[in-house]
Design a protein around this motif. Structure first.
Motif, PDB file in Angstrom:
ATOM      1  N   VAL A  97      -2.802   7.210   5.649  1.00  0.00           N
ATOM      2  CA  VAL A  97      -2.846   7.576   7.071  1.00  0.00           C
ATOM      3  C   VAL A  97      -2.785   6.296   7.897  1.00  0.00           C
ATOM      4  O   VAL A  97      -3.696   5.472   7.845  1.00  0.00           O
ATOM      5  N   GLU A  98      -1.676   6.111   8.631  1.00  0.00           N
ATOM      6  CA  GLU A  98      -1.470   4.916   9.466  1.00  0.00           C
ATOM      7  C   GLU A  98      -1.306   5.352  10.907  1.00  0.00           C
ATOM      8  O   GLU A  98      -0.425   4.907  11.619  1.00  0.00           O
ATOM      9  N   GLY A  99      -2.148   6.275  11.335  1.00  0.00           N
ATOM     10  CA  GLY A  99      -1.804   7.048  12.517  1.00  0.00           C
ATOM     11  C   GLY A  99      -2.174   6.524  13.875  1.00  0.00           C
ATOM     12  O   GLY A  99      -1.779   7.122  14.863  1.00  0.00           O
ATOM     13  N   GLY A 100      -2.959   5.487  14.002  1.00  0.00           N
ATOM     14  CA  GLY A 100      -3.467   5.139  15.328  1.00  0.00           C
ATOM     15  C   GLY A 100      -4.847   5.731  15.536  1.00  0.00           C
ATOM     16  O   GLY A 100      -5.327   6.553  14.753  1.00  0.00           O
TER      17      GLY A 100
ATOM     18  N   TRP B 124       8.965   9.849  -2.170  1.00  0.00           N
ATOM     19  CA  TRP B 124       8.276   9.364  -0.953  1.00  0.00           C
ATOM     20  C   TRP B 124       8.469  10.333   0.211  1.00  0.00           C
ATOM     21  O   TRP B 124       9.562  10.820   0.465  1.00  0.00           O
ATOM     22  N   ARG B 125       7.363  10.658   0.901  1.00  0.00           N
ATOM     23  CA  ARG B 125       7.434  11.559   2.059  1.00  0.00           C
ATOM     24  C   ARG B 125       6.823  10.887   3.282  1.00  0.00           C
ATOM     25  O   ARG B 125       5.895  10.097   3.166  1.00  0.00           O
ATOM     26  N   ARG B 126       7.345  11.273   4.446  1.00  0.00           N
ATOM     27  CA  ARG B 126       6.804  10.817   5.731  1.00  0.00           C
ATOM     28  C   ARG B 126       6.327  12.055   6.481  1.00  0.00           C
ATOM     29  O   ARG B 126       7.093  13.010   6.647  1.00  0.00           O
ATOM     30  N   VAL B 127       5.076  12.028   6.920  1.00  0.00           N
ATOM     31  CA  VAL B 127       4.481  13.191   7.576  1.00  0.00           C
ATOM     32  C   VAL B 127       4.149  12.823   9.019  1.00  0.00           C
ATOM     33  O   VAL B 127       3.502  11.799   9.263  1.00  0.00           O
ATOM     34  N   VAL B 128       4.600  13.650   9.960  1.00  0.00           N
ATOM     35  CA  VAL B 128       4.299  13.423  11.377  1.00  0.00           C
ATOM     36  C   VAL B 128       3.451  14.588  11.879  1.00  0.00           C
ATOM     37  O   VAL B 128       3.823  15.750  11.724  1.00  0.00           O
ATOM     38  N   LEU B 129       2.293  14.266  12.467  1.00  0.00           N
ATOM     39  CA  LEU B 129       1.463  15.277  13.127  1.00  0.00           C
ATOM     40  C   LEU B 129       2.012  15.456  14.541  1.00  0.00           C
ATOM     41  O   LEU B 129       1.960  14.528  15.351  1.00  0.00           O
ATOM     42  N   ASP B 130       2.565  16.621  14.816  1.00  0.00           N
ATOM     43  CA  ASP B 130       3.264  16.817  16.079  1.00  0.00           C
ATOM     44  C   ASP B 130       3.110  18.278  16.508  1.00  0.00           C
ATOM     45  O   ASP B 130       4.016  19.096  16.327  1.00  0.00           O
TER      46      ASP B 130
ATOM     47  N   LEU C 265       0.822  -1.209   0.000  1.00  0.00           N
ATOM     48  CA  LEU C 265       0.000   0.000   0.000  1.00  0.00           C
ATOM     49  C   LEU C 265       0.857   1.261   0.000  1.00  0.00           C
ATOM     50  O   LEU C 265       0.500   2.258  -0.615  1.00  0.00           O
ATOM     51  N   ARG C 266       1.980   1.218   0.717  1.00  0.00           N
ATOM     52  CA  ARG C 266       2.868   2.382   0.732  1.00  0.00           C
ATOM     53  C   ARG C 266       3.365   2.700  -0.674  1.00  0.00           C
ATOM     54  O   ARG C 266       3.518   3.864  -1.037  1.00  0.00           O
ATOM     55  N   GLU C 267       3.615   1.659  -1.448  1.00  0.00           N
ATOM     56  CA  GLU C 267       4.115   1.864  -2.815  1.00  0.00           C
ATOM     57  C   GLU C 267       3.058   2.518  -3.708  1.00  0.00           C
ATOM     58  O   GLU C 267       3.379   3.093  -4.731  1.00  0.00           O
ATOM     59  N   GLU C 268       1.790   2.416  -3.288  1.00  0.00           N
ATOM     60  CA  GLU C 268       0.690   2.963  -4.098  1.00  0.00           C
ATOM     61  C   GLU C 268       0.308   4.382  -3.674  1.00  0.00           C
ATOM     62  O   GLU C 268      -0.645   4.953  -4.185  1.00  0.00           O
ATOM     63  N   HIS C 269       1.036   4.954  -2.709  1.00  0.00           N
ATOM     64  CA  HIS C 269       0.756   6.303  -2.221  1.00  0.00           C
ATOM     65  C   HIS C 269       2.021   7.154  -2.315  1.00  0.00           C
ATOM     66  O   HIS C 269       3.123   6.637  -2.494  1.00  0.00           O
ATOM     67  N   ASP C 270       1.844   8.462  -2.192  1.00  0.00           N
ATOM     68  CA  ASP C 270       2.978   9.388  -2.285  1.00  0.00           C
ATOM     69  C   ASP C 270       3.586   9.702  -0.933  1.00  0.00           C
ATOM     70  O   ASP C 270       4.721  10.175  -0.846  1.00  0.00           O
ATOM     71  N   ALA C 271       2.803   9.496   0.134  1.00  0.00           N
ATOM     72  CA  ALA C 271       3.280   9.841   1.475  1.00  0.00           C
ATOM     73  C   ALA C 271       2.513   9.037   2.504  1.00  0.00           C
ATOM     74  O   ALA C 271       1.420   8.548   2.234  1.00  0.00           O
ATOM     75  N   ILE C 272       3.115   8.934   3.693  1.00  0.00           N
ATOM     76  CA  ILE C 272       2.473   8.247   4.814  1.00  0.00           C
ATOM     77  C   ILE C 272       2.391   9.240   5.976  1.00  0.00           C
ATOM     78  O   ILE C 272       3.292  10.074   6.143  1.00  0.00           O
ATOM     79  N   LEU C 273       1.318   9.188   6.749  1.00  0.00           N
ATOM     80  CA  LEU C 273       1.147  10.108   7.877  1.00  0.00           C
ATOM     81  C   LEU C 273       0.885   9.327   9.156  1.00  0.00           C
ATOM     82  O   LEU C 273       0.079   8.397   9.167  1.00  0.00           O
ATOM     83  N   VAL C 274       1.584   9.729  10.230  1.00  0.00           N
ATOM     84  CA  VAL C 274       1.321   9.173  11.563  1.00  0.00           C
ATOM     85  C   VAL C 274       1.287  10.328  12.564  1.00  0.00           C
ATOM     86  O   VAL C 274       1.704  11.447  12.252  1.00  0.00           O
TER      87      VAL C 274
END
Length: 250
Positions: free
Chosen positions: A172-175, A94-100, A61-70
């Motif tokens: 979005v794999e955020g919990g 590929w980008r990694r996004v953190v909500l912080d 699934l990660r390969e099918e998206h441009d970024a992941i968010l947690v």
């Protein structure tokens, strides 16, 4: 993998249309749950609810998206790498996004130490200056927002900023809390739930927290698009109806 070429084309097309019409990425919410919708036991154990085959599909699934968010809580508790590692999509975007909101991400975290240029940390203007300086020096990109009414990063504004960075599909794999925030804001286009045939019960975490829906009539209704099996687990994919004009709401 996705089925026919026409299915793949439709998936790419609707993502592009969401990006073009609403100036935000297509949002896929992903979770691994028990049969009763829990993502951890009452003591917090979550590794591993689903089996190896489902976890491999989740990496696809990660390969099918441009970024992941947690959320930052995931970074603090699990210290994930959040990398693409199957080599199915060799683009370097590929980008990694953190909500912080308050920039609590440690500089030792893997998302900071490994390829910091891939990491975007979204925070509010209330974040302490020393945290800002510490992370800015590490090479990650900081995205600042005026806080929303609950003191958090406003999701609609974040998605608009991500769209300008040419992120058209966000995983979005955020919990539970992060998932709940996206559902509350009306910003979920697709859900992919991996469901294991196990019952957890008790006061354990469900896949989606947040404020929740008071009136069932107002609950977002999705359409099941596919159901597939990976080892002992099921992958349930549902999407919002194409006639829905989703801008997100506060």
């Amino acid at each position: 993998t996705m089925g026919s070429e026409s299915e793949r084309a439709r998936s790419v097309n609707r993502r592009w249309l969401t990006w073009a019409r609403f100036q935000r990425p297509w949002v896929t919410l992903k979770a691994a749950t028990s049969l009763d919708g829990r993502i951890a036991t009452r003591t917090g154990q979550s590794k591993w609810i689903t089996g190896e085959d489902a976890r491999h599909r989740s990496l696809q699934l990660r390969e099918e998206h441009d970024a992941i968010l947690v959320g930052v809580r995931t970074v603090l508790e699990d210290d994930p790498r959040l990398t693409r590692r199957l080599g199915l999509n060799p683009t370097d975007g590929w980008r990694r996004v953190v909500l912080d909101s308050r920039l609590r991400t440690p500089t030792e975290a893997k998302v900071v130490r490994l390829d910091p240029g891939q990491t975007l940390i979204a925070h509010t203007s209330e974040a302490p200056r020393e945290n800002r300086n510490r992370l800015a020096d590490s090479g990650v990109q900081l995205l600042e927002f005026a806080p929303d009414t609950s003191g958090r990063v406003p999701l609609q504004a974040l998605l608009e900023r991500l769209a300008r960075l040419e992120i058209a599909a966000l995983l979005v794999e955020g919990g539970a809390e992060v998932h709940g925030s996206f559902v509350d804001a009306g910003l979920v286009d697709e859900t992919v739930f991996f469901v294991a045939p196990v019952l957890i019960g008790g006061p354990s975490l469900s896949a989606v927290a947040g404020r929740g829906i008071a009136d069932l009539e107002l609950a977002p209704r999705l359409v099941f698009e596919s159901i597939s099996r990976h080892g002992h687990d099921l992958e349930l994919c549902a999407v919002r109806r194409e006639d829905e004009n989703v801008h997100g709401s506060d």
